[in-house]
Motif scaffolding. Structure first.
Motif, PDB file in Angstrom:
ATOM      1  N   TYR A 226      10.318  -5.549  23.806  1.00 34.19           N
ATOM      2  CA  TYR A 226       9.291  -6.565  23.594  1.00 34.19           C
ATOM      3  C   TYR A 226       9.703  -7.497  22.461  1.00 34.19           C
ATOM      4  N   GLN A 227      10.136  -8.696  22.838  1.00 32.81           N
ATOM      5  CA  GLN A 227      10.559  -9.737  21.897  1.00 32.81           C
ATOM      6  C   GLN A 227       9.846 -11.023  22.298  1.00 32.81           C
ATOM      7  N   PHE A 228       8.886 -11.469  21.494  1.00 30.93           N
ATOM      8  CA  PHE A 228       8.044 -12.602  21.873  1.00 30.93           C
ATOM      9  C   PHE A 228       8.498 -13.897  21.207  1.00 30.93           C
ATOM     10  N   GLU A 229       8.371 -14.986  21.944  1.00 28.40           N
ATOM     11  CA  GLU A 229       8.558 -16.311  21.368  1.00 28.40           C
ATOM     12  C   GLU A 229       7.284 -16.731  20.629  1.00 28.40           C
TER      13      GLU A 229
ATOM     14  N   CYS B  83       0.839  -1.196   0.000  1.00 23.85           N
ATOM     15  CA  CYS B  83       0.000   0.000   0.000  1.00 23.85           C
ATOM     16  C   CYS B  83       0.879   1.253   0.000  1.00 23.85           C
ATOM     17  N   HIS B  84       0.222   2.396  -0.116  1.00 23.28           N
ATOM     18  CA  HIS B  84       0.913   3.679  -0.008  1.00 23.28           C
ATOM     19  C   HIS B  84       0.862   4.231   1.419  1.00 23.28           C
ATOM     20  N   HIS B  85      -0.229   3.919   2.111  1.00 24.18           N
ATOM     21  CA  HIS B  85      -0.459   4.420   3.468  1.00 24.18           C
ATOM     22  C   HIS B  85      -0.798   3.231   4.372  1.00 24.18           C
ATOM     23  N   PHE B  86      -0.065   3.089   5.475  1.00 27.08           N
ATOM     24  CA  PHE B  86      -0.185   1.930   6.358  1.00 27.08           C
ATOM     25  C   PHE B  86      -0.496   2.416   7.773  1.00 27.08           C
ATOM     26  N   ILE B  87      -1.663   2.011   8.309  1.00 31.21           N
ATOM     27  CA  ILE B  87      -2.062   2.397   9.660  1.00 31.21           C
ATOM     28  C   ILE B  87      -1.826   1.211  10.586  1.00 31.21           C
ATOM     29  N   THR B  88      -0.971   1.390  11.574  1.00 28.81           N
ATOM     30  CA  THR B  88      -0.578   0.286  12.444  1.00 28.81           C
ATOM     31  C   THR B  88      -0.703   0.652  13.915  1.00 28.81           C
ATOM     32  N   GLU B  89      -1.068  -0.337  14.727  1.00 29.91           N
ATOM     33  CA  GLU B  89      -0.997  -0.191  16.179  1.00 29.91           C
ATOM     34  C   GLU B  89       0.464  -0.207  16.600  1.00 29.91           C
ATOM     35  N   SER B  90       0.728   0.109  17.876  1.00 33.48           N
ATOM     36  CA  SER B  90       2.094   0.040  18.408  1.00 33.48           C
ATOM     37  C   SER B  90       2.055  -0.397  19.866  1.00 33.48           C
ATOM     38  N   THR B  91       1.158  -1.343  20.173  1.00 37.51           N
ATOM     39  CA  THR B  91       0.972  -1.803  21.550  1.00 37.51           C
ATOM     40  C   THR B  91       2.299  -2.174  22.201  1.00 37.51           C
ATOM     41  N   PHE B  92       3.139  -2.895  21.457  1.00 36.63           N
ATOM     42  CA  PHE B  92       4.435  -3.308  21.984  1.00 36.63           C
ATOM     43  C   PHE B  92       5.559  -2.738  21.119  1.00 36.63           C
TER      44      PHE B  92
ATOM     45  N   GLY C 246      -1.048 -10.482  40.761  1.00 39.18           N
ATOM     46  CA  GLY C 246      -1.373 -11.428  41.820  1.00 39.18           C
ATOM     47  C   GLY C 246      -1.522 -12.858  41.353  1.00 39.18           C
ATOM     48  N   VAL C 247      -0.728 -13.274  40.358  1.00 40.57           N
ATOM     49  CA  VAL C 247      -0.807 -14.645  39.852  1.00 40.57           C
ATOM     50  C   VAL C 247       0.483 -15.386  40.184  1.00 40.57           C
ATOM     51  N   ASP C 248       0.407 -16.718  40.098  1.00 40.76           N
ATOM     52  CA  ASP C 248       1.567 -17.549  40.403  1.00 40.76           C
ATOM     53  C   ASP C 248       2.555 -17.641  39.244  1.00 40.76           C
ATOM     54  N   LYS C 249       2.046 -17.457  38.035  1.00 39.72           N
ATOM     55  CA  LYS C 249       2.868 -17.671  36.849  1.00 39.72           C
ATOM     56  C   LYS C 249       2.459 -16.691  35.761  1.00 39.72           C
ATOM     57  N   GLY C 250       3.424 -16.216  35.008  1.00 41.12           N
ATOM     58  CA  GLY C 250       3.128 -15.358  33.866  1.00 41.12           C
ATOM     59  C   GLY C 250       3.650 -15.964  32.584  1.00 41.12           C
ATOM     60  N   PHE C 251       2.788 -16.045  31.569  1.00 38.80           N
ATOM     61  CA  PHE C 251       3.200 -16.535  30.254  1.00 38.80           C
ATOM     62  C   PHE C 251       3.159 -15.378  29.267  1.00 38.80           C
TER      63      PHE C 251
ATOM     64  N   GLY D 106       1.261 -10.218  26.786  1.00 37.65           N
ATOM     65  CA  GLY D 106       2.553  -9.682  26.409  1.00 37.65           C
ATOM     66  C   GLY D 106       3.179  -8.863  27.516  1.00 37.65           C
ATOM     67  N   TRP D 107       2.339  -8.291  28.377  1.00 39.10           N
ATOM     68  CA  TRP D 107       2.842  -7.480  29.481  1.00 39.10           C
ATOM     69  C   TRP D 107       3.575  -8.324  30.515  1.00 39.10           C
ATOM     70  N   MET D 108       3.429  -9.633  30.474  1.00 41.28           N
ATOM     71  CA  MET D 108       4.139 -10.481  31.421  1.00 41.28           C
ATOM     72  C   MET D 108       5.651 -10.421  31.217  1.00 41.28           C
ATOM     73  N   GLN D 109       6.090  -9.836  30.086  1.00 44.63           N
ATOM     74  CA  GLN D 109       7.526  -9.680  29.874  1.00 44.63           C
ATOM     75  C   GLN D 109       8.117  -8.614  30.791  1.00 44.63           C
TER      76      GLN D 109
END
Length: 331
Positions: free
Chosen positions: A140-143, A126-135, A266-271, A254-257
């Motif tokens: 932020y590097q996800f498996e 495209c010529h114009h690209f609208i993107t989020e930027s949450t991370f 307040g959780v035992d584990k973050g994925f 993703g915020w668990m990073q």
């Protein structure tokens, strides 16, 4: 400009339609079913076929809608619109808009890493690209989600060996179905919060069948020993959780990073499982679009726009919207 933001949302004046409006309009094109992108009150909705079940659950069966498949163009007042896989959740779409050779792409929310269920992201030039930027920061590097699902499976096994229930907290729409799809062959017991069960029931009309039983009010604690329970984050800390007896909790986000986020929730584990792009995926998507003009919406807008200008020499600017990046969506 073919697309502009006004007080109601992202507007295409040539076609007199909005994409993911945040206030009621006559005709709304919807990228996907999360609440900040699909809101109540529009006179007509146009969305992908797999978003229709969500639309009916969230907005009611009487809503006026039109559905399309991927790569099926729809022309409105001379403007061509088409929906393309975004990889975010079932039905999630990038919306391509073309008028007299000028092409825009609205990504909505999206991810490039396959989860085994959602149709994989399709690059659209495209010529114009609208993107989020949450991370949209390098930290932020996800498996792969499939690797994370393996980790969830191993943790569930550890809890089973200790005679404990395992409670996984995640989006009722999107992450829940991806996780359940991964465990579709399991012979162990799986239970669902009502918010997850309602969506799974709705998806059946499109041929999707997910494992798990809806949790009944009269079930005993013994029923949940060693079981896997899928619930939205809003269930954490509520009396509803007491029915599981001895259990452990985990949050998928993703915020668990971020260091300390698991403790704050307040959780035992973050994925670290997100249905959004990490930093590298955002950059890859921008490059594959071949667009010179990039518009950054919700997330780290200022930082990511500056990065694109300095690193790639692109015309990157902030586009203010009312979409959110909390990853705590509920239905």
């Amino acid at each position: 400009m073919l697309l502009k933001v006004n007080s109601k949302g992202l507007y295409c004046a040539k076609a007199d339609v909005y994409i993911d409006p945040w206030r009621p309009v006559k005709k709304a094109l919807i990228t996907h079913g999360h609440a900040d992108h699909m809101r109540w009150g529009n006179q007509q909705y146009l969305c992908h076929t797999d978003t229709v079940p969500v639309l009916k659950v969230r907005l009611g069966a009487d809503v006026v809608y039109q559905s399309v498949g991927y790569n099926e163009p729809v022309t409105i007042n001379g403007v061509s619109f088409s929906f393309h896989p975004a990889g975010h959740i079932l039905g999630s779409s990038q919306i391509r808009v073309e008028y007299k050779g000028e092409v825009w792409v609205v990504t909505g929310d999206y991810k490039l890493l396959p989860d085994g269920l959602s149709p994989e992201f399709e690059p659209v030039r495209c010529h114009h690209f609208i993107t989020e930027s949450t991370f949209g920061l390098p930290i932020y590097q996800f498996e792969s989600p499939l690797t994370i699902f393996d980790d969830i499976s191993n943790w569930w096994q550890e809890n089973r060996e200790q005679q404990r229930a395992t409670v996984i907290c995640c989006y009722s729409l999107g992450k829940a179905q991806s996780i359940l799809n991964y465990f579709k062959e399991t012979e162990e017991r799986v239970f669902l919060h009502g918010a997850v069960a309602n969506l799974n029931d709705a998806f059946r009309e499109n041929g999707y069948h997910f494992i798990g039983s809806r949790i009944a009010a009269d079930q005993k604690k013994e029923d949940f020993r060693q079981a896997l329970i899928i619930a939205p984050p809003s269930a954490l800390g509520t009396p509803w959780m007491r029915k599981f007896g001895d259990y452990r909790t985990a949050m998928c986000s993703g915020w668990m990073q971020l260091r300390g986020m698991r403790r704050r929730r307040g959780v035992d584990k973050g994925f670290v499982f997100s249905d959004h792009c990490d930093f590298n995926s955002l950059n890859a998507a921008v490059k594959m679009s071949e667009a010179e003009n990039i518009y950054i919406t919700h997330g780290y807008e200022l930082q990511y726009a500056q990065w694109l200008r300095e690193a790639y020499g692109l015309n990157a600017q902030i586009m203010k919207t009312l979409y959110n990046d909390t990853e705590t969506e509920e239905l």
